[in-house]
Design a protein around this motif. Structure first.
Motif, PDB file in Angstrom:
ATOM      1  N   ASP A 115       0.872  -1.169   0.000  1.00 21.08           N
ATOM      2  CA  ASP A 115       0.000   0.000   0.000  1.00 21.08           C
ATOM      3  C   ASP A 115       0.911   1.222   0.000  1.00 21.08           C
ATOM      4  N   GLU A 116       0.350   2.398   0.198  1.00 14.62           N
ATOM      5  CA  GLU A 116       1.151   3.615   0.086  1.00 14.62           C
ATOM      6  C   GLU A 116       2.251   3.701   1.140  1.00 14.62           C
ATOM      7  N   GLN A 117       2.082   2.995   2.261  1.00 14.28           N
ATOM      8  CA  GLN A 117       3.089   3.019   3.314  1.00 14.28           C
ATOM      9  C   GLN A 117       4.156   1.935   3.140  1.00 14.28           C
ATOM     10  N   ALA A 118       3.898   0.970   2.291  1.00 11.60           N
ATOM     11  CA  ALA A 118       4.784  -0.194   2.179  1.00 11.60           C
ATOM     12  C   ALA A 118       6.044   0.141   1.404  1.00 11.60           C
ATOM     13  N   VAL A 119       7.148  -0.475   1.821  1.00 16.04           N
ATOM     14  CA  VAL A 119       8.433  -0.346   1.141  1.00 16.04           C
ATOM     15  C   VAL A 119       8.718  -1.648   0.396  1.00 16.04           C
ATOM     16  N   VAL A 120       9.123  -1.522  -0.873  1.00 12.57           N
ATOM     17  CA  VAL A 120       9.506  -2.684  -1.663  1.00 12.57           C
ATOM     18  C   VAL A 120      10.920  -2.454  -2.184  1.00 12.57           C
ATOM     19  N   VAL A 121      11.732  -3.520  -2.162  1.00 11.73           N
ATOM     20  CA  VAL A 121      13.104  -3.449  -2.664  1.00 11.73           C
ATOM     21  C   VAL A 121      13.165  -4.137  -4.022  1.00 11.73           C
ATOM     22  N   VAL A 122      13.846  -3.509  -4.968  1.00 12.83           N
ATOM     23  CA  VAL A 122      14.059  -4.101  -6.294  1.00 12.83           C
ATOM     24  C   VAL A 122      15.540  -4.018  -6.641  1.00 12.83           C
ATOM     25  N   GLU A 123      15.935  -4.817  -7.602  1.00 11.19           N
ATOM     26  CA  GLU A 123      17.293  -4.725  -8.128  1.00 11.19           C
ATOM     27  C   GLU A 123      17.393  -3.546  -9.083  1.00 11.19           C
ATOM     28  N   ALA A 124      18.609  -3.045  -9.241  1.00 14.07           N
ATOM     29  CA  ALA A 124      18.851  -1.968 -10.197  1.00 14.07           C
ATOM     30  C   ALA A 124      19.970  -2.402 -11.130  1.00 14.07           C
ATOM     31  N   PRO A 125      19.593  -2.741 -12.383  1.00 17.83           N
ATOM     32  CA  PRO A 125      18.294  -2.664 -13.039  1.00 17.83           C
ATOM     33  C   PRO A 125      17.404  -3.858 -12.699  1.00 17.83           C
ATOM     34  N   THR A 126      16.148  -3.804 -13.182  1.00 19.10           N
ATOM     35  CA  THR A 126      15.219  -4.906 -12.970  1.00 19.10           C
ATOM     36  C   THR A 126      14.204  -4.965 -14.108  1.00 19.10           C
TER      37      THR A 126
END
Length: 392
Positions: A115-126
Protein backbone atom coordinates in the motif's frame (compact mmCIF):
# COMPACT_ATOMS: atom_id res chain seq x y z
CA UNK A 1 -18.40 14.42 -17.34
CA UNK A 2 -15.03 14.62 -15.58
CA UNK A 3 -13.98 10.99 -15.70
CA UNK A 4 -10.98 11.32 -13.37
CA UNK A 5 -13.28 12.56 -10.59
CA UNK A 6 -14.54 8.99 -10.24
CA UNK A 7 -11.07 7.58 -9.55
CA UNK A 8 -9.88 7.18 -5.93
CA UNK A 9 -6.66 8.95 -4.99
CA UNK A 10 -4.44 5.86 -5.28
CA UNK A 11 -5.60 5.31 -8.88
CA UNK A 12 -5.00 8.97 -9.76
CA UNK A 13 -1.45 8.63 -8.43
CA UNK A 14 -0.86 5.40 -10.38
CA UNK A 15 -2.12 6.98 -13.61
CA UNK A 16 0.63 9.62 -13.36
CA UNK A 17 3.21 6.90 -14.07
CA UNK A 18 4.39 6.17 -17.59
CA UNK A 19 1.78 4.08 -19.45
CA UNK A 20 2.40 0.31 -19.44
CA UNK A 21 4.70 -0.69 -22.28
CA UNK A 22 5.88 2.88 -22.95
CA UNK A 23 9.41 1.46 -23.19
CA UNK A 24 8.53 -0.69 -26.20
CA UNK A 25 9.82 0.84 -29.46
CA UNK A 26 7.65 1.03 -32.56
CA UNK A 27 9.53 -1.22 -34.95
CA UNK A 28 9.82 -0.51 -38.67
CA UNK A 29 8.93 -3.33 -41.05
CA UNK A 30 11.75 -5.83 -41.45
CA UNK A 31 13.57 -4.61 -38.33
CA UNK A 32 16.04 -7.03 -36.70
CA UNK A 33 14.46 -7.53 -33.30
CA UNK A 34 17.25 -7.72 -30.76
CA UNK A 35 14.73 -6.09 -28.39
CA UNK A 36 12.26 -8.98 -28.23
CA UNK A 37 12.41 -11.28 -25.21
CA UNK A 38 10.36 -13.92 -27.03
CA UNK A 39 11.07 -17.60 -27.59
CA UNK A 40 12.63 -18.64 -30.88
CA UNK A 41 9.65 -19.04 -33.23
CA UNK A 42 10.90 -22.43 -34.44
CA UNK A 43 10.78 -23.74 -30.85
CA UNK A 44 7.13 -22.91 -30.16
CA UNK A 45 5.38 -26.32 -30.35
CA UNK A 46 2.48 -25.29 -32.58
CA UNK A 47 1.69 -28.74 -33.97
CA UNK A 48 1.90 -30.42 -30.57
CA UNK A 49 -0.40 -27.80 -29.05
CA UNK A 50 -2.81 -28.18 -31.97
CA UNK A 51 -2.89 -31.93 -31.31
CA UNK A 52 -3.40 -31.31 -27.58
CA UNK A 53 -6.41 -29.07 -28.28
CA UNK A 54 -7.94 -31.67 -30.59
CA UNK A 55 -7.43 -34.47 -28.06
CA UNK A 56 -8.76 -32.32 -25.21
CA UNK A 57 -12.00 -31.46 -27.04
CA UNK A 58 -12.45 -35.00 -28.35
CA UNK A 59 -12.15 -36.45 -24.87
CA UNK A 60 -13.89 -33.78 -22.81
CA UNK A 61 -16.19 -32.05 -25.30
CA UNK A 62 -17.44 -28.79 -23.77
CA UNK A 63 -15.87 -29.12 -20.29
CA UNK A 64 -12.72 -27.03 -20.96
CA UNK A 65 -14.94 -24.26 -22.34
CA UNK A 66 -16.98 -23.79 -19.15
CA UNK A 67 -16.27 -21.59 -16.12
CA UNK A 68 -15.27 -24.56 -13.97
CA UNK A 69 -13.07 -26.00 -16.70
CA UNK A 70 -11.77 -29.49 -17.14
CA UNK A 71 -10.33 -32.06 -14.70
CA UNK A 72 -7.05 -31.42 -16.47
CA UNK A 73 -6.78 -28.11 -14.61
CA UNK A 74 -6.11 -30.13 -11.45
CA UNK A 75 -3.74 -32.33 -13.44
CA UNK A 76 -1.78 -29.24 -14.51
CA UNK A 77 -1.37 -28.32 -10.86
CA UNK A 78 -0.13 -31.84 -10.09
CA UNK A 79 2.31 -31.72 -13.03
CA UNK A 80 3.75 -28.44 -11.72
CA UNK A 81 3.99 -29.90 -8.21
CA UNK A 82 6.00 -32.81 -9.64
CA UNK A 83 8.27 -30.39 -11.48
CA UNK A 84 8.82 -28.38 -8.31
CA UNK A 85 9.64 -31.57 -6.43
CA UNK A 86 12.23 -32.52 -9.05
CA UNK A 87 13.85 -29.11 -8.55
CA UNK A 88 14.09 -29.52 -4.74
CA UNK A 89 11.01 -27.39 -4.04
CA UNK A 90 8.31 -29.74 -2.70
CA UNK A 91 4.95 -27.97 -2.27
CA UNK A 92 1.53 -29.17 -1.17
CA UNK A 93 -1.55 -28.42 -3.26
CA UNK A 94 -2.62 -25.67 -0.85
CA UNK A 95 0.81 -24.04 -1.29
CA UNK A 96 0.42 -23.62 -5.05
CA UNK A 97 -1.70 -21.33 -7.24
CA UNK A 98 -1.90 -21.37 -11.04
CA UNK A 99 -1.93 -17.87 -12.57
CA UNK A 100 -2.34 -16.24 -15.96
CA UNK A 101 1.41 -15.92 -16.46
CA UNK A 102 4.07 -14.43 -14.20
CA UNK A 103 2.75 -10.86 -14.47
CA UNK A 104 -0.60 -11.76 -12.91
CA UNK A 105 1.34 -13.54 -10.18
CA UNK A 106 3.49 -10.48 -9.46
CA UNK A 107 0.46 -8.18 -9.50
CA UNK A 108 -1.49 -10.39 -7.09
CA UNK A 109 1.46 -10.52 -4.70
CA UNK A 110 1.85 -6.73 -4.90
CA UNK A 111 -1.86 -6.37 -4.20
CA UNK A 112 -1.77 -8.27 -0.90
CA UNK A 113 1.57 -6.85 0.31
CA UNK A 114 1.76 -3.24 -0.81
CA UNK A 115 0.00 0.00 0.00
CA UNK A 116 1.15 3.61 0.09
CA UNK A 117 3.09 3.02 3.31
CA UNK A 118 4.78 -0.19 2.18
CA UNK A 119 8.43 -0.35 1.14
CA UNK A 120 9.51 -2.68 -1.66
CA UNK A 121 13.10 -3.45 -2.66
CA UNK A 122 14.06 -4.10 -6.29
CA UNK A 123 17.29 -4.72 -8.13
CA UNK A 124 18.85 -1.97 -10.20
CA UNK A 125 18.29 -2.66 -13.04
CA UNK A 126 15.22 -4.91 -12.97
CA UNK A 127 12.33 -6.22 -15.09
CA UNK A 128 10.45 -3.14 -16.25
CA UNK A 129 6.95 -4.66 -16.05
CA UNK A 130 7.49 -5.55 -12.40
CA UNK A 131 8.50 -1.93 -11.78
CA UNK A 132 5.31 -0.78 -13.49
CA UNK A 133 3.27 -3.05 -11.22
CA UNK A 134 4.92 -1.96 -7.96
CA UNK A 135 4.62 1.74 -8.83
CA UNK A 136 0.85 1.29 -9.04
CA UNK A 137 0.77 0.40 -5.33
CA UNK A 138 3.57 2.39 -3.66
CA UNK A 139 6.11 5.10 -4.33
CA UNK A 140 8.44 3.72 -1.67
CA UNK A 141 10.73 1.68 -3.91
CA UNK A 142 14.35 1.08 -2.89
CA UNK A 143 16.79 0.07 -5.62
CA UNK A 144 19.87 -2.04 -4.83
CA UNK A 145 22.55 -2.41 -7.53
CA UNK A 146 23.68 -5.66 -9.08
CA UNK A 147 27.03 -6.74 -10.46
CA UNK A 148 28.29 -9.83 -12.31
CA UNK A 149 27.21 -12.01 -9.33
CA UNK A 150 23.72 -10.54 -9.14
CA UNK A 151 22.15 -8.53 -6.32
CA UNK A 152 24.79 -6.93 -4.08
CA UNK A 153 23.54 -8.36 -0.80
CA UNK A 154 26.17 -6.50 1.23
CA UNK A 155 24.74 -3.21 -0.07
CA UNK A 156 21.25 -4.46 0.78
CA UNK A 157 22.35 -5.32 4.32
CA UNK A 158 23.85 -1.85 4.78
CA UNK A 159 20.61 -0.20 3.58
CA UNK A 160 18.50 -2.35 5.90
CA UNK A 161 20.72 -1.58 8.90
CA UNK A 162 20.71 2.16 8.13
CA UNK A 163 16.91 2.20 7.91
CA UNK A 164 16.58 0.24 11.14
CA UNK A 165 18.99 2.59 12.99
CA UNK A 166 17.13 5.64 11.63
CA UNK A 167 13.72 4.26 12.61
CA UNK A 168 12.57 4.14 8.98
CA UNK A 169 10.12 1.50 7.73
CA UNK A 170 11.73 -1.76 6.68
CA UNK A 171 10.65 -3.47 3.46
CA UNK A 172 7.75 -5.88 3.36
CA UNK A 173 8.79 -7.30 0.01
CA UNK A 174 11.94 -7.77 -2.05
CA UNK A 175 11.65 -8.61 -5.75
CA UNK A 176 14.51 -10.48 -7.41
CA UNK A 177 15.30 -12.46 -10.55
CA UNK A 178 18.25 -14.42 -9.17
CA UNK A 179 18.77 -16.80 -12.10
CA UNK A 180 19.54 -15.49 -15.62
CA UNK A 181 18.37 -12.04 -14.71
CA UNK A 182 16.27 -9.80 -16.92
CA UNK A 183 17.83 -7.55 -18.22
CA UNK A 184 21.44 -8.34 -17.26
CA UNK A 185 21.63 -12.13 -17.72
CA UNK A 186 23.57 -12.40 -14.43
CA UNK A 187 23.08 -15.15 -11.84
CA UNK A 188 23.12 -14.65 -8.08
CA UNK A 189 25.95 -16.63 -6.50
CA UNK A 190 25.13 -19.37 -3.98
CA UNK A 191 26.88 -17.41 -1.23
CA UNK A 192 24.70 -14.37 -1.92
CA UNK A 193 21.58 -16.54 -2.14
CA UNK A 194 22.22 -17.81 1.37
CA UNK A 195 22.99 -14.27 2.57
CA UNK A 196 19.74 -12.97 1.07
CA UNK A 197 17.70 -15.68 2.78
CA UNK A 198 19.42 -14.88 6.09
CA UNK A 199 18.61 -11.17 5.67
CA UNK A 200 14.96 -11.95 4.98
CA UNK A 201 14.81 -13.79 8.31
CA UNK A 202 16.74 -11.15 10.26
CA UNK A 203 14.79 -8.17 8.88
CA UNK A 204 11.53 -10.08 8.36
CA UNK A 205 10.63 -9.39 4.74
CA UNK A 206 9.25 -11.65 2.01
CA UNK A 207 11.27 -12.44 -1.11
CA UNK A 208 9.39 -12.56 -4.40
CA UNK A 209 11.55 -14.88 -6.51
CA UNK A 210 10.85 -14.54 -10.24
CA UNK A 211 12.23 -17.68 -11.86
CA UNK A 212 10.94 -17.29 -15.42
CA UNK A 213 14.31 -18.31 -16.93
CA UNK A 214 15.52 -20.72 -14.26
CA UNK A 215 15.29 -23.88 -16.38
CA UNK A 216 17.27 -22.44 -19.29
CA UNK A 217 20.77 -23.05 -17.92
CA UNK A 218 23.51 -23.53 -20.51
CA UNK A 219 25.45 -25.82 -18.17
CA UNK A 220 24.58 -26.46 -14.51
CA UNK A 221 21.22 -25.73 -12.91
CA UNK A 222 21.09 -23.43 -9.90
CA UNK A 223 19.32 -23.97 -6.60
CA UNK A 224 16.41 -21.57 -6.38
CA UNK A 225 15.94 -19.34 -3.36
CA UNK A 226 12.79 -21.32 -2.67
CA UNK A 227 14.85 -24.52 -2.43
CA UNK A 228 17.14 -22.88 0.15
CA UNK A 229 14.40 -21.19 2.19
CA UNK A 230 13.52 -23.03 5.41
CA UNK A 231 11.39 -20.34 7.08
CA UNK A 232 8.70 -19.62 4.47
CA UNK A 233 10.08 -16.21 3.48
CA UNK A 234 10.08 -16.92 -0.28
CA UNK A 235 7.13 -16.60 -2.63
CA UNK A 236 8.23 -18.35 -5.82
CA UNK A 237 6.85 -17.31 -9.22
CA UNK A 238 7.29 -19.75 -12.10
CA UNK A 239 6.23 -19.61 -15.72
CA UNK A 240 5.87 -21.85 -18.76
CA UNK A 241 6.12 -18.87 -21.12
CA UNK A 242 9.81 -19.32 -21.88
CA UNK A 243 9.81 -23.11 -22.14
CA UNK A 244 6.49 -23.70 -23.97
CA UNK A 245 4.65 -20.62 -25.29
CA UNK A 246 4.06 -17.15 -23.79
CA UNK A 247 0.59 -16.75 -25.32
CA UNK A 248 -0.68 -19.65 -23.23
CA UNK A 249 -0.34 -17.39 -20.15
CA UNK A 250 0.41 -20.15 -17.65
CA UNK A 251 2.38 -19.32 -14.52
CA UNK A 252 2.18 -20.11 -10.83
CA UNK A 253 2.94 -18.98 -7.29
CA UNK A 254 4.35 -21.32 -4.64
CA UNK A 255 4.58 -20.32 -1.00
CA UNK A 256 3.14 -20.60 2.49
CA UNK A 257 -0.49 -21.73 2.43
CA UNK A 258 -1.58 -18.60 4.32
CA UNK A 259 -0.18 -16.42 1.52
CA UNK A 260 -1.79 -18.59 -1.16
CA UNK A 261 -5.14 -18.37 0.64
CA UNK A 262 -4.94 -14.56 0.71
CA UNK A 263 -3.95 -14.47 -2.96
CA UNK A 264 -6.94 -16.66 -3.85
CA UNK A 265 -9.19 -14.15 -2.09
CA UNK A 266 -8.36 -11.60 -4.80
CA UNK A 267 -7.77 -13.91 -7.73
CA UNK A 268 -11.24 -15.45 -7.29
CA UNK A 269 -12.18 -17.26 -10.51
CA UNK A 270 -9.86 -15.35 -12.83
CA UNK A 271 -8.55 -18.57 -14.32
CA UNK A 272 -8.13 -19.44 -17.97
CA UNK A 273 -9.69 -22.92 -18.04
CA UNK A 274 -9.12 -23.58 -21.73
CA UNK A 275 -5.46 -22.51 -21.71
CA UNK A 276 -4.70 -24.41 -18.52
CA UNK A 277 -6.45 -27.55 -19.75
CA UNK A 278 -4.65 -27.34 -23.09
CA UNK A 279 -1.30 -26.93 -21.32
CA UNK A 280 -2.00 -30.02 -19.22
CA UNK A 281 -2.97 -32.01 -22.32
CA UNK A 282 0.23 -30.89 -24.02
CA UNK A 283 2.48 -31.72 -21.06
CA UNK A 284 0.92 -35.20 -20.78
CA UNK A 285 2.45 -36.28 -24.06
CA UNK A 286 5.93 -34.75 -24.02
CA UNK A 287 9.13 -35.30 -22.11
CA UNK A 288 9.82 -31.83 -20.73
CA UNK A 289 13.43 -32.69 -19.84
CA UNK A 290 14.14 -33.61 -23.46
CA UNK A 291 12.48 -30.41 -24.64
CA UNK A 292 14.60 -28.38 -22.24
CA UNK A 293 17.76 -29.99 -23.62
CA UNK A 294 16.73 -28.79 -27.08
CA UNK A 295 15.90 -25.29 -25.86
CA UNK A 296 19.16 -24.95 -23.95
CA UNK A 297 21.22 -26.07 -26.94
CA UNK A 298 19.57 -23.57 -29.28
CA UNK A 299 19.84 -20.65 -26.87
CA UNK A 300 23.41 -21.56 -25.86
CA UNK A 301 24.45 -21.46 -29.52
CA UNK A 302 22.59 -18.21 -30.22
CA UNK A 303 24.14 -16.59 -27.14
CA UNK A 304 27.58 -17.66 -28.36
CA UNK A 305 26.78 -16.14 -31.76
CA UNK A 306 25.76 -12.83 -30.16
CA UNK A 307 28.84 -12.67 -27.90
CA UNK A 308 31.09 -13.45 -30.88
CA UNK A 309 29.45 -10.68 -32.91
CA UNK A 310 29.85 -8.18 -30.06
CA UNK A 311 33.55 -9.03 -29.76
CA UNK A 312 34.05 -8.61 -33.50
CA UNK A 313 31.94 -5.58 -34.35
CA UNK A 314 31.70 -3.34 -31.27
CA UNK A 315 34.38 -0.86 -30.11
CA UNK A 316 36.89 -2.04 -27.51
CA UNK A 317 35.51 0.20 -24.76
CA UNK A 318 32.09 -1.49 -24.92
CA UNK A 319 31.56 -4.18 -22.25
CA UNK A 320 28.95 -6.79 -21.29
CA UNK A 321 28.18 -9.63 -18.90
CA UNK A 322 28.33 -13.15 -20.34
CA UNK A 323 25.17 -15.01 -19.30
CA UNK A 324 25.04 -18.65 -18.23
CA UNK A 325 21.47 -19.08 -19.42
CA UNK A 326 18.25 -17.26 -20.22
CA UNK A 327 17.64 -14.77 -23.04
CA UNK A 328 19.63 -11.56 -22.51
CA UNK A 329 22.96 -9.75 -22.70
CA UNK A 330 23.46 -6.41 -20.89
CA UNK A 331 25.78 -4.04 -22.74
CA UNK A 332 27.50 -0.86 -21.53
CA UNK A 333 28.58 1.80 -24.05
CA UNK A 334 30.52 4.50 -22.16
CA UNK A 335 29.57 8.06 -23.04
CA UNK A 336 26.61 7.07 -25.22
CA UNK A 337 22.93 7.78 -24.44
CA UNK A 338 21.31 4.55 -25.63
CA UNK A 339 17.86 6.14 -25.91
CA UNK A 340 19.30 8.48 -28.56
CA UNK A 341 21.19 5.56 -30.08
CA UNK A 342 17.91 3.65 -30.46
CA UNK A 343 16.47 6.30 -32.80
CA UNK A 344 19.47 5.89 -35.10
CA UNK A 345 19.39 2.09 -34.77
CA UNK A 346 15.71 1.87 -35.75
CA UNK A 347 16.45 3.99 -38.82
CA UNK A 348 19.05 1.35 -39.78
CA UNK A 349 16.65 -1.53 -39.07
CA UNK A 350 17.76 -2.92 -35.69
CA UNK A 351 16.12 -2.64 -32.27
CA UNK A 352 17.11 -3.01 -28.61
CA UNK A 353 15.81 -1.79 -25.25
CA UNK A 354 17.60 1.25 -23.75
CA UNK A 355 18.87 0.65 -20.23
CA UNK A 356 17.03 3.53 -18.56
CA UNK A 357 13.70 1.68 -18.77
CA UNK A 358 14.96 -0.95 -16.32
CA UNK A 359 15.54 1.55 -13.50
CA UNK A 360 13.27 3.24 -11.00
CA UNK A 361 15.01 6.52 -11.85
CA UNK A 362 15.34 6.79 -15.63
CA UNK A 363 18.38 9.05 -15.19
CA UNK A 364 20.23 5.81 -14.46
CA UNK A 365 21.17 3.22 -17.05
CA UNK A 366 21.59 5.70 -19.88
CA UNK A 367 24.84 4.04 -21.04
CA UNK A 368 23.32 0.55 -21.06
CA UNK A 369 21.12 -1.47 -23.39
CA UNK A 370 19.57 -4.92 -23.39
CA UNK A 371 20.02 -7.28 -26.31
CA UNK A 372 18.04 -10.49 -26.70
CA UNK A 373 19.39 -13.48 -28.62
CA UNK A 374 16.29 -15.65 -28.13
CA UNK A 375 14.03 -14.45 -30.95
CA UNK A 376 16.18 -13.32 -33.89
CA UNK A 377 17.86 -15.80 -36.23
CA UNK A 378 21.61 -16.24 -35.95
CA UNK A 379 22.17 -14.43 -39.27
CA UNK A 380 20.03 -11.54 -38.05
CA UNK A 381 21.91 -11.44 -34.75
CA UNK A 382 25.20 -10.97 -36.59
CA UNK A 383 23.74 -8.43 -39.05
CA UNK A 384 22.06 -6.51 -36.22
CA UNK A 385 25.27 -6.25 -34.19
CA UNK A 386 27.18 -5.12 -37.32
CA UNK A 387 24.65 -2.31 -37.75
CA UNK A 388 24.96 -1.33 -34.07
CA UNK A 389 28.73 -1.32 -34.33
CA UNK A 390 28.66 1.08 -37.25
CA UNK A 391 26.22 3.42 -35.53
CA UNK A 392 28.24 3.46 -32.31
Amino acid sequence: MKVEAFFPENIKIALKNEPPGAWMPVLPEGCIRLSSGYPDASLVPTMEIKAAVARLLDEEQDLPLHYLGSPRMDKLKALIQNRMQERSMPVAAEELMITAGACQAIDLIARIFLDEQAVVVVEAPTYMEALEIFQNYTKQVISVPIDEEGLQTDRLEAILQERKNAGLPLPRLLYTIPTFHNPTGTTLSLERRKHLIALSVEYDFVILEDDAYGELAFDQNHLSLKAIDKDGHVLYVGSLSKVVAPGMRVGWIAGASEFISALNWFKKDLDHPFAQSTMAAYLETINLDERLIQLKEVYRHKCKTLIGALEKHLPENVSWYIPKGGYFVWVRIPGVDTATLLTQALAEGVSFIPGKFFYQDDQNGTEYLRLSYSFATENDIVDGVKKLGKII
